[in-house]
Design a protein around this motif. Structure first.
Motif, PDB file in Angstrom:
ATOM      1  N   ARG A  32       0.796  -1.036  -0.072  1.00 11.88           N
ATOM      2  CA  ARG A  32       0.050   0.078  -0.048  1.00 11.88           C
ATOM      3  C   ARG A  32       0.905   1.295   0.026  1.00 11.88           C
ATOM      4  O   ARG A  32       0.549   2.350  -0.814  1.00 11.88           O
ATOM      5  N   LEU A  33       1.930   1.269   0.711  1.00  5.04           N
ATOM      6  CA  LEU A  33       2.776   2.388   0.844  1.00  5.04           C
ATOM      7  C   LEU A  33       3.385   2.639  -0.476  1.00  5.04           C
ATOM      8  O   LEU A  33       3.731   3.977  -0.833  1.00  5.04           O
ATOM      9  N   VAL A  34       3.900   1.581  -1.166  1.00  7.62           N
ATOM     10  CA  VAL A  34       4.396   1.825  -2.488  1.00  7.62           C
ATOM     11  C   VAL A  34       3.383   2.199  -3.492  1.00  7.62           C
ATOM     12  O   VAL A  34       3.927   3.233  -4.234  1.00  7.62           O
ATOM     13  N   LEU A  35       2.481   1.639  -3.462  1.00 10.14           N
ATOM     14  CA  LEU A  35       1.286   2.437  -4.388  1.00 10.14           C
ATOM     15  C   LEU A  35       0.941   3.681  -4.186  1.00 10.14           C
ATOM     16  O   LEU A  35       0.442   4.477  -5.223  1.00 10.14           O
ATOM     17  N   LEU A  36       0.847   4.115  -2.774  1.00  6.33           N
ATOM     18  CA  LEU A  36       0.519   5.508  -2.422  1.00  6.33           C
ATOM     19  C   LEU A  36       1.435   6.437  -3.216  1.00  6.33           C
ATOM     20  O   LEU A  36       1.136   7.604  -3.388  1.00  6.33           O
ATOM     21  N   MET A  89      -0.095   8.665   4.208  1.00  5.91           N
ATOM     22  CA  MET A  89       0.763   7.951   4.695  1.00  5.91           C
ATOM     23  C   MET A  89       0.332   7.081   5.954  1.00  5.91           C
ATOM     24  O   MET A  89       0.393   6.033   6.038  1.00  5.91           O
ATOM     25  N   PRO A  90      -0.189   7.898   7.035  1.00  4.56           N
ATOM     26  CA  PRO A  90      -0.519   7.195   8.312  1.00  4.56           C
ATOM     27  C   PRO A  90      -1.485   6.176   7.947  1.00  4.56           C
ATOM     28  O   PRO A  90      -1.721   5.431   9.128  1.00  4.56           O
ATOM     29  N   VAL A 130      -9.945   1.371   1.457  1.00  4.12           N
ATOM     30  CA  VAL A 130     -10.201   2.929   1.464  1.00  4.12           C
ATOM     31  C   VAL A 130      -9.467   3.662   2.250  1.00  4.12           C
ATOM     32  O   VAL A 130      -8.998   4.619   1.998  1.00  4.12           O
ATOM     33  N   GLY A 131      -9.552   3.527   3.472  1.00  2.56           N
ATOM     34  CA  GLY A 131      -8.600   4.294   4.655  1.00  2.56           C
ATOM     35  C   GLY A 131      -7.367   4.304   4.455  1.00  2.56           C
ATOM     36  O   GLY A 131      -6.646   5.114   5.347  1.00  2.56           O
ATOM     37  N   SER A 132      -6.619   3.511   3.834  1.00  5.26           N
ATOM     38  CA  SER A 132      -5.216   3.480   3.348  1.00  5.26           C
ATOM     39  C   SER A 132      -4.814   4.118   2.185  1.00  5.26           C
ATOM     40  O   SER A 132      -3.472   4.357   2.237  1.00  5.26           O
ATOM     41  N   ILE A 345      -8.554  -1.003  -5.116  1.00  7.41           N
ATOM     42  CA  ILE A 345      -8.753   0.308  -4.733  1.00  7.41           C
ATOM     43  C   ILE A 345      -7.525   0.986  -5.161  1.00  7.41           C
ATOM     44  O   ILE A 345      -7.535   2.130  -5.605  1.00  7.41           O
ATOM     45  N   PRO A 346      -6.408   0.692  -4.433  1.00  6.60           N
ATOM     46  CA  PRO A 346      -5.142   1.659  -4.834  1.00  6.60           C
ATOM     47  C   PRO A 346      -4.814   1.655  -6.218  1.00  6.60           C
ATOM     48  O   PRO A 346      -3.975   2.606  -6.642  1.00  6.60           O
TER      49      PRO A 346
END
Length: 482
Positions: A32-36, A89-90, A130-132, A345-346
């Motif tokens: 998730r952090l990578v895709l963010l 990110m959080p 979604v919250g990520s 989603i991401p």
């Protein structure tokens, strides 16, 4: 009822769950952090507002308690960047922590298998996905709500005052993120009635309550000193309190149906089955902790309207309960369905503005904000005038995108009480008599008919086709309109 041997077997293997659960949660969170980092959407109106709160630290804000503002300020300061990826990110990290806390709760209640599956199922739930990718108060509330459940269950078994203290502190922090944490109180009361494991004793109840009160005291004092601003806004959301109730069965059906998307279809069915089954005291306790938000928000939807995320507090205890109900292949089916949703989603945020639907981007609500703000700021800089608009979403992104522009941005003056954080903090000063760049979707009338636009805004995404334009007028014009 489960046999004594079955109970002992379930509780006898509380260890050995953390490493496999941590591997799953860490892998999902890292992805998730990578895709963010490749997320192409703009900050949504609420996200931009939460970031702005962090630039003006306080013990309370117009519509929510302060913890999300504090958190975003800390993260962006440490990162040295206010980029959307750092603001968001959080989310992935907090949900990863929540998953592990629910794993610990599952281990205490039902053993290793339930612990691992609780962590894996939670971290792939649709609302968690979604919250990520979008930061919200639900996400900031999540780990503290889950930690309070864990410490409350520990208190029921250990009767230690330190566990009760930790339960009260974490419940208070959950409340400082979102007032929906108040559901912990009726949930615990109901759980204690039907399940001995949740009975913490009167002394510990007092300790937890005092700790809770101490943590939330700054926000209570802030509200009292600011006309109960946040409480009043919360009452505005509960529309029937202000305007009277009317039975709206369509709204109720829509809300109930939306929960199968929020929590996942298989997991939601499992939760409902768990709430209906009363043979196992462990399941009864978890059911009672899940019921208050679901019932309260369903009633709210019937009497007025309710957003899909308003019952999220049900799904912390609800995740463990759903996993206990699901068996064998059904856990894998739930994980597969939720996992596909969680991955899509991401990916959609990375592919934006594609795909489209009916000629508009599928994610158009999260596109076009920054582009519109840049056009407005360029016009304001060229004319050397402040910007004025009554649209909360435009205001939110102007403050975010224009943070280093030097352009002053004003909101309308409140009529009776402020309708937004911007009216509360930056209304048009009474002594300002110069020109303004007014952003509106209808031309202001300064007494000689509608004013011609200074420029038509080339709006995209969420603003496409909404007719917003920029108008250069004197401040007295907007005052007369108001």
């Amino acid at each position: 009822m489960p046999s004594v041997n079955a109970k002992l077997e379930r509780r006898g293997d509380r260890d050995g769950w953390l490493v496999p659960a941590l591997i799953v949660v860490a892998a999902v969170t890292a992805l998730r952090l990578v895709l963010l980092a490749f997320n192409k959407t703009d900050l949504f109106v609420d996200e931009a507002q939460y970031w702005l709160w962090g630039q003006h630290l306080d013990f309370g804000y117009y519509s929510k308690p302060p913890l999300i503002g504090w958190l975003l300020r800390a993260v962006t300061d440490l990162a040295g960047s206010d980029a959307p990826s750092w603001v968001r990110m959080p989310g992935a990290v907090l949900h990863g922590i929540t998953a592990l806390v629910l794993g610990a709760l599952g281990a205490r209640i039902a053993g290793r298998s339930v612990a691992i599956w609780s962590a894996a199922i939670y971290v792939t739930l649709p609302f968690v996905a979604v919250g990520s990718v979008l930061i919200s108060t639900d996400t900031v509330m999540a780990p503290f709500y889950a930690l309070s459940l864990l410490f409350l269950h520990r208190t029921g078994e250990s009767r230690r005052w330190s566990d009760a203290l930790a339960a009260g502190v974490t419940a208070g922090l959950a409340f400082m993120a979102k007032y929906a944490a108040i559901y912990l109180i009726p949930g615990l009361a109901l759980a204690a009635l039907v399940a001995p494991a949740w009975r913490i004793g009167w002394r510990n109840m007092v300790i937890a309550a005092l700790a809770f009160g101490l943590v939330i005291a700054p926000n209570v004092v802030w509200n009292l000193n600011n006309g109960l601003t946040t409480v009043s806004h919360t009452m505005d959301n509960v529309g029937w309190v202000r305007e009277g109730a009317a039975l709206n069965f369509g709204s109720m059906v829509e809300f109930v149906a939306s929960q199968f998307a929020v929590f996942g279809p298989v997991t939601m069915v499992a939760l409902l089955i768990g709430c209906a089954g009363w043979g196992d005291p462990d399941k009864r306790g978890l059911a009672m902790l899940s019921v208050p938000p679901l019932v309260a928000v369903t009633i709210e939807a019937l009497l007025d309207r309710a957003y899909a995320n308003w019952a999220v507090a049900a799904y912390f205890a609800g995740t463990v309960l759903a996993v206990m109900v699901l068996r064998g292949i059904w856990r894998w089916i739930a994980l597969l369905i939720n996992g596909l949703i969680a991955l899509s989603i991401p990916l959609l945020t990375v592919l934006a503005p594609y795909p489209d639907r009916d000629g508009a981007p599928l994610l158009k609500r999260w596109l076009g904000q920054a582009d519109l703000s840049r056009q407005i700021l360029t016009l304001a800089e060229a004319a050397d005038v402040p910007v004025y608009t009554g649209n909360r979403a435009i205001l939110a992104d102007l403050y975010y995108t224009g943070q280093d522009s030097g352009v002053t941005v004003f909101a309308p003056n409140p009529k009776l009480r402020a309708d937004s954080y911007y009216e509360q903090m930056w209304p048009l000063p009474q002594d300002y008599n110069g020109r303004l760049l007014v952003i509106a979707n209808s031309a202001p009338d300064c007494g000689s008919g509608p004013v011609a636009p200074e420029a038509q805004l080339d709006a995209t995404g969420t603003w496409a086709g909404k007719g917003y334009a920029a108008y250069l007028v004197e401040a007295r014009c907007v005052r007369s309109e108001n």
